[in-house]
Write a protein that holds these residues in place. Structure first.
Motif: not given
Length: 127
Positions: A37-38, A98-103, A86-88
């Motif tokens: 997703k964008e 979410v972002n990379d931190y959640h992953k 940050p990209k959300l």
């Protein structure tokens, strides 16, 4: 082995399996959201950090005219301080931002749960 002990161990393993499935589902969902997703367009309201039970970084944003609270890493918080946002991404499974931190957090929890599940087979009854 005592039967009540066997039942408790079986329940613990079932609970771990359910938690592993939930965590794996979240990890896969977050990963697909971030990769396919964008990034969303949002407005930053503010960011906070708290020190209770470890340092936590959060940012409050406005997306689709609604306020959202998003957990972020220290690195993301530091980048916000220098003006880099940050990209959300909007995750439809959890209906959250979410972002990379959640992953990475889901992957860490999944790893711990898998280790606990593996260790549950090494447990022996006390005599």
């Amino acid at each position: 082995m005592n039967t009540s002990y066997k039942i408790m161990l079986r329940l613990a393993r079932i609970t771990l399996i359910v938690c592993i499935i939930v965590c794996l589902t979240l990890y896969i969902s977050y990963k697909q959201t971030i990769e396919k997703k964008e990034p969303i367009e949002y407005s930053l309201v503010n960011q906070t950090e708290s020190y209770w039970r470890g340092t936590n970084y959060k940012m409050y944003i406005v997306y689709n005219r609604k306020k959202h609270l998003v957990s972020i890493s220290r690195k993301m918080s530091d980048s916000i301080d220098v003006g880099k946002m940050p990209k959300l991404y909007y995750n439809e499974l959890t209906t959250s931002i979410v972002n990379d931190y959640h992953k990475s957090t889901a992957l860490k929890v999944l790893s711990v749960l898998l280790i606990l599940f593996s260790l549950s087979f090494l447990v022996k009854a006390r005599k």
